[in-house]
Write a protein that holds these residues in place. Structure first.
Motif, PDB file in Angstrom:
ATOM      1  N   ALA A 191       0.821  -1.209   0.000  1.00 38.47           N
ATOM      2  CA  ALA A 191       0.000   0.000   0.000  1.00 38.47           C
ATOM      3  C   ALA A 191       0.856   1.260   0.000  1.00 38.47           C
ATOM      4  N   GLU A 192       2.033   1.197   0.639  1.00 45.10           N
ATOM      5  CA  GLU A 192       2.890   2.391   0.713  1.00 45.10           C
ATOM      6  C   GLU A 192       3.525   2.742  -0.635  1.00 45.10           C
ATOM      7  N   LYS A 193       3.449   1.835  -1.608  1.00 43.14           N
ATOM      8  CA  LYS A 193       3.963   2.137  -2.945  1.00 43.14           C
ATOM      9  C   LYS A 193       2.914   2.825  -3.812  1.00 43.14           C
ATOM     10  N   ILE A 194       1.683   2.931  -3.309  1.00 40.50           N
ATOM     11  CA  ILE A 194       0.565   3.411  -4.115  1.00 40.50           C
ATOM     12  C   ILE A 194       0.114   4.792  -3.649  1.00 40.50           C
ATOM     13  N   ALA A 195      -0.068   5.697  -4.607  1.00 43.40           N
ATOM     14  CA  ALA A 195      -0.660   7.018  -4.353  1.00 43.40           C
ATOM     15  C   ALA A 195      -1.993   7.098  -5.079  1.00 43.40           C
ATOM     16  N   PHE A 196      -2.836   7.996  -4.634  1.00 41.99           N
ATOM     17  CA  PHE A 196      -4.192   8.129  -5.190  1.00 41.99           C
ATOM     18  C   PHE A 196      -4.340   9.502  -5.821  1.00 41.99           C
ATOM     19  N   LEU A 197      -4.615   9.522  -7.139  1.00 40.42           N
ATOM     20  CA  LEU A 197      -4.773  10.778  -7.879  1.00 40.42           C
ATOM     21  C   LEU A 197      -6.101  10.746  -8.632  1.00 40.42           C
ATOM     22  N   PRO A 198      -7.213  11.023  -7.958  1.00 36.38           N
ATOM     23  CA  PRO A 198      -8.524  10.934  -8.610  1.00 36.38           C
ATOM     24  C   PRO A 198      -8.782  12.103  -9.554  1.00 36.38           C
ATOM     25  N   ASN A 199      -9.798  11.944 -10.371  1.00 39.25           N
ATOM     26  CA  ASN A 199     -10.276  13.076 -11.150  1.00 39.25           C
ATOM     27  C   ASN A 199     -10.870  14.120 -10.216  1.00 39.25           C
ATOM     28  N   GLY A 200     -10.758  15.372 -10.601  1.00 38.37           N
ATOM     29  CA  GLY A 200     -11.325  16.461  -9.825  1.00 38.37           C
ATOM     30  C   GLY A 200     -12.017  17.445 -10.747  1.00 38.37           C
ATOM     31  N   VAL A 201     -12.179  18.661 -10.259  1.00 39.85           N
ATOM     32  CA  VAL A 201     -12.889  19.657 -11.065  1.00 39.85           C
ATOM     33  C   VAL A 201     -12.334  21.045 -10.783  1.00 39.85           C
ATOM     34  N   ASN A 202     -12.214  21.819 -11.833  1.00 37.78           N
ATOM     35  CA  ASN A 202     -11.826  23.226 -11.728  1.00 37.78           C
ATOM     36  C   ASN A 202     -13.069  24.009 -11.313  1.00 37.78           C
ATOM     37  N   LEU A 203     -13.129  24.354 -10.042  1.00 34.76           N
ATOM     38  CA  LEU A 203     -14.344  24.974  -9.505  1.00 34.76           C
ATOM     39  C   LEU A 203     -14.520  26.417  -9.938  1.00 34.76           C
ATOM     40  N   ASP A 204     -13.475  27.050 -10.446  1.00 35.56           N
ATOM     41  CA  ASP A 204     -13.622  28.407 -10.985  1.00 35.56           C
ATOM     42  C   ASP A 204     -14.295  28.374 -12.355  1.00 35.56           C
ATOM     43  N   LEU A 205     -13.966  27.344 -13.141  1.00 38.45           N
ATOM     44  CA  LEU A 205     -14.561  27.215 -14.473  1.00 38.45           C
ATOM     45  C   LEU A 205     -15.949  26.578 -14.399  1.00 38.45           C
ATOM     46  N   PHE A 206     -16.044  25.448 -13.697  1.00 35.19           N
ATOM     47  CA  PHE A 206     -17.306  24.712 -13.638  1.00 35.19           C
ATOM     48  C   PHE A 206     -18.091  25.170 -12.409  1.00 35.19           C
ATOM     49  N   ARG A 207     -19.064  26.008 -12.667  1.00 32.61           N
ATOM     50  CA  ARG A 207     -19.886  26.595 -11.614  1.00 32.61           C
ATOM     51  C   ARG A 207     -21.310  26.741 -12.134  1.00 32.61           C
ATOM     52  N   SER A 208     -22.226  26.962 -11.225  1.00 33.43           N
ATOM     53  CA  SER A 208     -23.623  27.102 -11.612  1.00 33.43           C
ATOM     54  C   SER A 208     -23.846  28.415 -12.342  1.00 33.43           C
ATOM     55  N   LEU A 209     -24.477  28.329 -13.516  1.00 35.43           N
ATOM     56  CA  LEU A 209     -24.773  29.513 -14.323  1.00 35.43           C
ATOM     57  C   LEU A 209     -26.259  29.520 -14.674  1.00 35.43           C
ATOM     58  N   PRO A 210     -26.846  30.688 -14.886  1.00 37.78           N
ATOM     59  CA  PRO A 210     -28.215  30.729 -15.412  1.00 37.78           C
ATOM     60  C   PRO A 210     -28.233  30.159 -16.827  1.00 37.78           C
ATOM     61  N   PRO A 211     -29.350  29.603 -17.278  1.00 38.65           N
ATOM     62  CA  PRO A 211     -29.407  29.029 -18.629  1.00 38.65           C
ATOM     63  C   PRO A 211     -28.934  30.002 -19.695  1.00 38.65           C
ATOM     64  N   ASP A 212     -28.034  29.540 -20.551  1.00 39.93           N
ATOM     65  CA  ASP A 212     -27.467  30.377 -21.601  1.00 39.93           C
ATOM     66  C   ASP A 212     -28.495  30.526 -22.729  1.00 39.93           C
ATOM     67  N   GLN A 213     -29.106  31.690 -22.812  1.00 41.72           N
ATOM     68  CA  GLN A 213     -30.185  31.898 -23.777  1.00 41.72           C
ATOM     69  C   GLN A 213     -29.694  31.820 -25.220  1.00 41.72           C
ATOM     70  N   GLU A 214     -28.473  32.273 -25.462  1.00 41.94           N
ATOM     71  CA  GLU A 214     -27.920  32.211 -26.825  1.00 41.94           C
ATOM     72  C   GLU A 214     -27.816  30.767 -27.289  1.00 41.94           C
ATOM     73  N   PHE A 215     -27.240  29.885 -26.438  1.00 38.50           N
ATOM     74  CA  PHE A 215     -27.128  28.479 -26.793  1.00 38.50           C
ATOM     75  C   PHE A 215     -28.501  27.822 -26.892  1.00 38.50           C
ATOM     76  N   LYS A 216     -29.401  28.193 -25.999  1.00 34.50           N
ATOM     77  CA  LYS A 216     -30.738  27.595 -25.991  1.00 34.50           C
ATOM     78  C   LYS A 216     -31.477  27.874 -27.298  1.00 34.50           C
TER      79      LYS A 216
END
Length: 402
Positions: A191-216
């Motif tokens: 176990a000491e030879k193993i490190a854990f590097l999971p997927n994560g998220v860029n919280l500055d980029l991926f955030r809650s936005l109002p529906p994009d009317q242009e794309f809609k």
């Protein structure tokens, strides 16, 4: 420390590995480490090298302040498995030139798959007198065998022997999922030879936005309950079941399925949708990562499917983290590790893999209980803020390397 990251896949390509490795590199930089990337000329998944990069054996490049050395790769469009091997081996050999040009390093980090790139990493770490970290996002050849992509017994034995040889010559093994980590421990790796590097998220980029009317308006999605799939369209995802769920919901005009991405299965899926004459399905190609929050702003749910294979019980698809960051509830069609994570977070609904009837019912439930869907989205955002920001992931990973 000075890190050299060796990977066949890196931005401007889009995909899970590309995003994860860029965020790892930037996270290391923010913590005061030097980072250099050795990678291939962009070509995935289209198999086409952009004009800017054509006609070169190697090139010094830069991505968001990261120094990048690119070397030649044989580009492959959708085709036979042996052509994909040519793609892998071309970079396996050419990348040694990039390693030689990239300067000194203390740690050489290599991304697998492709497994064969580990051979170059072993040689490069010896030349550089660097410690080798072997990072695995997909157990290979195990996954290829489970998916039926490789059946030649001689090739399987050879690649299994190579896998063991590479593990033995690595200073540390780094796992993207707990399932990979647990598999190694069951194989007797300390176990000491193993490190854990999971997927994560860029919280500055991926955030809650109002529906994009242009794309809609552009996509004709006014008054639609939009279900989004983002990412690779390969065999492992089992996206046929999503189309079958769309077929079950075709008489309920409020539902619309938006597929963003590309992959080997995309032409077949598009043909399947045409044959079924699905009025509620729309395919788009890969979109810039910076536009993904705008697309997710249109989504009432993010659909994340995998095939029903024991191998995938240890998977945690990277695409669920951006959805959670954007406060979009997840509908996960799978089993195992990711199910436990989504339930712990209270971030969505889970259904049996490859079960379009259950998926259709989950979509109806999300539509009928709109307040509950909003709460799930908010739960997901809070959860990734607490556990999956890149700075916290990289900081913990560095501790495990010591």
């Amino acid at each position: 420390m000075r890190f050299l990251i060796l990977t066949q896949y890196f931005p401007p390509e889009t995909g899970a590995a590309q995003v994860r490795l860029k965020e790892l590199a930037k996270g290391l930089q923010r913590q005061g480490h030097e980072v250099v990337i050795v990678t291939a000329f962009p070509n995935h998944p289209s198999g086409v090298i952009p004009p800017k990069y054509r006609g070169y054996w190697s090139m010094k490049d830069e991505v968001e302040g990261l120094p990048v050395y690119r070397t030649w790769v044989y580009p492959v469009q959708r085709g036979h498995f042996w052509k994909r091997l040519l793609n892998y081996f071309s970079f396996t050999f050419s990348s040694l030139w990039g390693i030689l040009k990239a300067g000194p390093c203390d740690v050489l980090f290599v991304e697998s798959p492709p497994l064969f790139l580990g051979m170059t990493a072993v040689l490069g770490s010896w030349i550089k007198r660097a410690r080798l970290v072997f990072n695995v996002s997909d157990l290979w050849p195990e996954s290829a065998v489970a998916l039926g992509l490789v059946s030649n017994k001689t090739m399987i034995r050879m690649t299994e022997a190579l896998e063991t040889w590479l593990y033995n010559r690595s200073w540390k093994l780094s796992a993207v999922t707990l399932g990979i980590r647990d598999t190694w421990i069951k194989r007797g790796i300390p176990a000491e030879k193993i490190a854990f590097l999971p997927n994560g998220v860029n919280l500055d980029l991926f955030r809650s936005l109002p529906p994009d009317q242009e794309f809609k308006e552009k996509l004709g999605l006014q008054d639609k309950f939009v279900l989004v799939y983002t990412g690779t369209m390969g065999y492992a995802q089992g996206l046929e079941s999503v189309l079958e769920a769309a077929n079950l919901l075709r008489s309920e005009p409020q539902y619309h399925f938006l597929f963003l991405g590309d992959g080997t299965e995309k032409p077949r899926l598009e043909e399947m949708a045409r044959e079924m004459k699905l009025p509620n399905v729309q395919f788009l190609g890969f979109q810039p990562v910076t536009d993904m929050p705008r697309y997710l702003s249109l989504a009432a749910g993010s659909i994340i499917p995998l095939k029903k294979l024991k191998l995938f019980e240890g998977a945690r698809p990277s695409k669920m983290f951006p959805a959670m960051g954007c406060a979009v509830p997840v509908i996960y069609s799978g089993e195992g590790e990711a199910v436990e994570l989504i339930r712990e977070a209270g971030a969505g609904l889970t259904v049996e893999p490859e079960n379009p009837v259950e998926m259709a019912q989950a979509i109806r439930s999300l539509y009928e209980l709109s307040d509950q869907g909003k709460s799930m989205g908010e739960n997901g955002r809070r959860y990734v803020e607490e556990h999956y920001s890149w700075d916290s992931i990289v900081s913990q990973w560095l501790k495990e390397l010591k």
